[in-house]
Design an enzyme around this catalytic site. Structure first.
Site, PDB file in Angstrom:
ATOM      1  N   ARG A   1       0.828  -1.210   0.000  1.00 11.76           N
ATOM      2  CA  ARG A   1       0.000   0.000   0.000  1.00 11.76           C
ATOM      3  C   ARG A   1       0.867   1.267   0.000  1.00 11.76           C
ATOM      4  O   ARG A   1       0.613   2.205  -0.746  1.00 11.76           O
ATOM      5  CB  ARG A   1      -0.930  -0.019   1.221  1.00 11.76           C
ATOM      6  CG  ARG A   1      -1.976   1.081   1.222  1.00 11.76           C
ATOM      7  CD  ARG A   1      -2.909   0.939   2.403  1.00 11.76           C
ATOM      8  NE  ARG A   1      -3.938  -0.066   2.159  1.00 11.76           N
ATOM      9  CZ  ARG A   1      -3.958  -1.276   2.702  1.00 11.76           C
ATOM     10  NH1 ARG A   1      -2.992  -1.653   3.532  1.00 11.76           N
ATOM     11  NH2 ARG A   1      -4.929  -2.128   2.441  1.00 11.76           N
ATOM     12  N   ILE A   2       1.915   1.292   0.848  1.00 13.76           N
ATOM     13  CA  ILE A   2       2.786   2.467   0.906  1.00 13.76           C
ATOM     14  C   ILE A   2       3.634   2.571  -0.357  1.00 13.76           C
ATOM     15  O   ILE A   2       3.763   3.647  -0.947  1.00 13.76           O
ATOM     16  CB  ILE A   2       3.684   2.410   2.160  1.00 13.76           C
ATOM     17  CG1 ILE A   2       2.819   2.467   3.428  1.00 13.76           C
ATOM     18  CG2 ILE A   2       4.695   3.551   2.157  1.00 13.76           C
ATOM     19  CD1 ILE A   2       3.584   2.166   4.706  1.00 13.76           C
TER      20      ILE A   2
ATOM     21  N   ILE B   1      12.488   3.790   4.630  1.00 13.48           N
ATOM     22  CA  ILE B   1      11.355   4.226   5.455  1.00 13.48           C
ATOM     23  C   ILE B   1      10.638   3.020   6.060  1.00 13.48           C
ATOM     24  O   ILE B   1       9.484   3.118   6.460  1.00 13.48           O
ATOM     25  CB  ILE B   1      10.350   5.089   4.651  1.00 13.48           C
ATOM     26  CG1 ILE B   1       9.854   4.343   3.410  1.00 13.48           C
ATOM     27  CG2 ILE B   1      10.987   6.412   4.255  1.00 13.48           C
ATOM     28  CD1 ILE B   1       8.712   5.035   2.705  1.00 13.48           C
ATOM     29  N   SER B   2      11.329   1.882   6.105  1.00 17.43           N
ATOM     30  CA  SER B   2      10.700   0.662   6.615  1.00 17.43           C
ATOM     31  C   SER B   2      11.105   0.398   8.061  1.00 17.43           C
ATOM     32  O   SER B   2      10.469   0.890   8.994  1.00 17.43           O
ATOM     33  CB  SER B   2      11.033  -0.523   5.707  1.00 17.43           C
ATOM     34  OG  SER B   2      12.438  -0.682   5.567  1.00 17.43           O
ATOM     35  N   ARG B   3      12.177  -0.349   8.254  1.00 31.12           N
ATOM     36  CA  ARG B   3      12.749  -0.605   9.569  1.00 31.12           C
ATOM     37  C   ARG B   3      14.267  -0.567   9.442  1.00 31.12           C
ATOM     38  O   ARG B   3      14.826  -0.993   8.428  1.00 31.12           O
ATOM     39  CB  ARG B   3      12.302  -1.977  10.128  1.00 31.12           C
ATOM     40  CG  ARG B   3      10.856  -2.031  10.589  1.00 31.12           C
ATOM     41  CD  ARG B   3      10.657  -1.237  11.873  1.00 31.12           C
ATOM     42  NE  ARG B   3       9.331  -1.411  12.441  1.00 31.12           N
ATOM     43  CZ  ARG B   3       8.294  -0.622  12.202  1.00 31.12           C
ATOM     44  NH1 ARG B   3       8.430   0.403  11.368  1.00 31.12           N
ATOM     45  NH2 ARG B   3       7.133  -0.839  12.778  1.00 31.12           N
TER      46      ARG B   3
ATOM     47  N   ASP C   1      14.776   7.344   7.527  1.00 31.72           N
ATOM     48  CA  ASP C   1      13.823   7.725   8.568  1.00 31.72           C
ATOM     49  C   ASP C   1      13.836   6.707   9.698  1.00 31.72           C
ATOM     50  O   ASP C   1      13.208   6.915  10.732  1.00 31.72           O
ATOM     51  CB  ASP C   1      12.408   7.847   7.990  1.00 31.72           C
ATOM     52  CG  ASP C   1      11.434   8.475   8.982  1.00 31.72           C
ATOM     53  OD1 ASP C   1      11.819   9.462   9.650  1.00 31.72           O
ATOM     54  OD2 ASP C   1      10.293   7.990   9.105  1.00 31.72           O
TER      55      ASP C   1
ATOM     56  N   GLU D   1      17.043   2.933  17.490  1.00 30.59           N
ATOM     57  CA  GLU D   1      16.526   4.311  17.427  1.00 30.59           C
ATOM     58  C   GLU D   1      16.425   4.850  18.846  1.00 30.59           C
ATOM     59  O   GLU D   1      15.723   4.272  19.662  1.00 30.59           O
ATOM     60  CB  GLU D   1      15.149   4.343  16.751  1.00 30.59           C
ATOM     61  CG  GLU D   1      15.198   4.006  15.276  1.00 30.59           C
ATOM     62  CD  GLU D   1      13.818   3.982  14.627  1.00 30.59           C
ATOM     63  OE1 GLU D   1      12.815   4.347  15.297  1.00 30.59           O
ATOM     64  OE2 GLU D   1      13.725   3.594  13.458  1.00 30.59           O
TER      65      GLU D   1
ATOM     66  N   HIS E   1      12.314   8.862  12.739  1.00 28.88           N
ATOM     67  CA  HIS E   1      11.120   8.046  12.489  1.00 28.88           C
ATOM     68  C   HIS E   1       9.868   8.931  12.419  1.00 28.88           C
ATOM     69  O   HIS E   1       8.926   8.779  13.186  1.00 28.88           O
ATOM     70  CB  HIS E   1      10.964   6.973  13.574  1.00 28.88           C
ATOM     71  CG  HIS E   1      10.262   5.748  13.080  1.00 28.88           C
ATOM     72  ND1 HIS E   1      10.578   4.480  13.509  1.00 28.88           N
ATOM     73  CD2 HIS E   1       9.241   5.583  12.198  1.00 28.88           C
ATOM     74  CE1 HIS E   1       9.784   3.588  12.921  1.00 28.88           C
ATOM     75  NE2 HIS E   1       8.977   4.243  12.110  1.00 28.88           N
TER      76      HIS E   1
ATOM     77  N   GLY F   1       7.831   9.115   9.852  1.00 23.61           N
ATOM     78  CA  GLY F   1       6.931   8.609   8.818  1.00 23.61           C
ATOM     79  C   GLY F   1       5.463   8.949   8.956  1.00 23.61           C
ATOM     80  O   GLY F   1       4.821   9.425   8.027  1.00 23.61           O
TER      81      GLY F   1
END
Length: 328
Positions: A161-162, A242-244, A268, A273, A292, A294
């Site tokens: 979806r993203i 932008i995932s993990r 991101d 983190e 992070h 997002g």
């Protein structure tokens, strides 16, 4: 629970670093009796039977066997995002507890963040900002040049979806779009964004000027991008994650950035983190790191809470859960 009493919803805290947003409290209290972890731990004997649902915000509270065993009436855990890698799904399911995430609420804001990072890195906006505000600023060097986005090739790893919303945005920038995914998109979906499917990730890495990683963290995607994959990329390419954080081998990334294997990175997410303050990534000029961000817009975070409430109420009323997540 009789007498019209609202079902208990366990949250980590209200406000603070790991608490639900204060602006969401009024909405949540329309449907639930909010119980913070502090209140729960101070009166566990009384509170344990009241809790029917847990709302995780930023992975908190931590879900472990001890907590699950102490909540006999727990029916559902709702997550404030898509990724479920912080949960032991099989453990939760073994207690007969349902799980749900919030894929619809987060997709647009996360896609926006991905494009923002791509543009900021391509045009060296962070470096330019520091030049513009420096005390000795008289002019910008003529050779302070960025990378062209229009007409460049974007490789999207993970076309869910993203990823698809990123493709929609990239099309508006007249980018050529490649994608790699476990399953190929329908032909009409590909045509709508002008995307070409790469069955193998290697072909995408070799052709893309910008590589954006948009996959869930699983044992299969842990360190998906490592030394070999980075060396397949163009020396002029930029990696955006932008995932993990753990999807990328960060040590290999540091080396690649230091030695010119790739041009730049925009992240991101990192692992951990935040990064330790002496981490090599924090010292490189060709890296942009954001904390992070997002999903962090007013609209997206409120939509996440709305989606969580919808999932929780469905579970408590024995209805199909719109965004249920099952253990694999």
């Amino acid at each position: 629970m009789g007498g019209g009493e609202l079902p208990g919803l366990l949250v980590n805290e209200i406000g603070g670093i790991h608490g639900i947003l204060r602006g969401h409290v009024v909405f949540l209290k329309k449907h639930f009796c909010l119980i913070t972890m502090k209140e729960f731990l101070e009166n566990k004997k009384h509170m344990s039977k009241k809790v029917q649902a847990i709302y995780l915000w930023w992975h908190k509270p931590v879900i472990d066997q001890e907590l699950l065993q102490s909540l006999p009436n727990l029916k559902v855990i709702a997550n404030s995002g898509v990724g479920m890698d912080h949960l032991d799904l099989k453990l939760v399911a073994s207690f007969g507890v349902k799980m749900a995430n919030a894929p619809h609420a987060v997709s647009s804001s996360t896609a926006d963040t991905g494009m923002a990072l791509l543009l900021a890195s391509a045009r060296r906006l962070v470096e330019g900002y520091h030049i513009a505000i420096s005390s000795g600023m008289e002019y910008c060097e003529a050779d302070f040049l960025g990378a062209e986005v229009t007409g460049a090739t974007l490789g999207i790893i993970g076309m869910g979806r993203i990823g698809y919303k990123i493709a929609l945005r990239a099309k508006a920038f007249e980018m050529n779009i490649l994608y790699h995914n476990r399953t190929r998109r329908k032909e009409q979906e590909e045509q709508a964004v002008g995307a070409a499917y790469c069955e193998k990730i290697d072909g995408l890495l070799q052709q893309a000027d910008f590589v954006m990683v948009v996959v869930s963290l699983t044992p299969q995607t842990h360190k998906l991008i490592g030394k070999r994959e980075l060396e397949l990329m163009k020396p002029t390419a930029t990696l955006i994650n932008i995932s993990r954080g753990a999807v990328i081998d960060q040590e290999a990334l540091v080396t690649a950035l230091q030695t010119g294997v790739i041009r730049a990175a925009a992240l991101d997410v990192t692992y951990p983190e935040p990064l330790p303050r002496d981490h090599a990534l924090l010292k490189l000029k060709n890296v942009i790191i954001t904390p992070h961000l997002g999903i962090k817009t007013h609209k997206a975070t409120y939509m996440i809470t709305e989606e969580a409430v919808e999932n929780i109420l469905a579970a408590l009323n024995g209805l199909p859960i719109p965004s249920e997540v099952l253990p694999s």
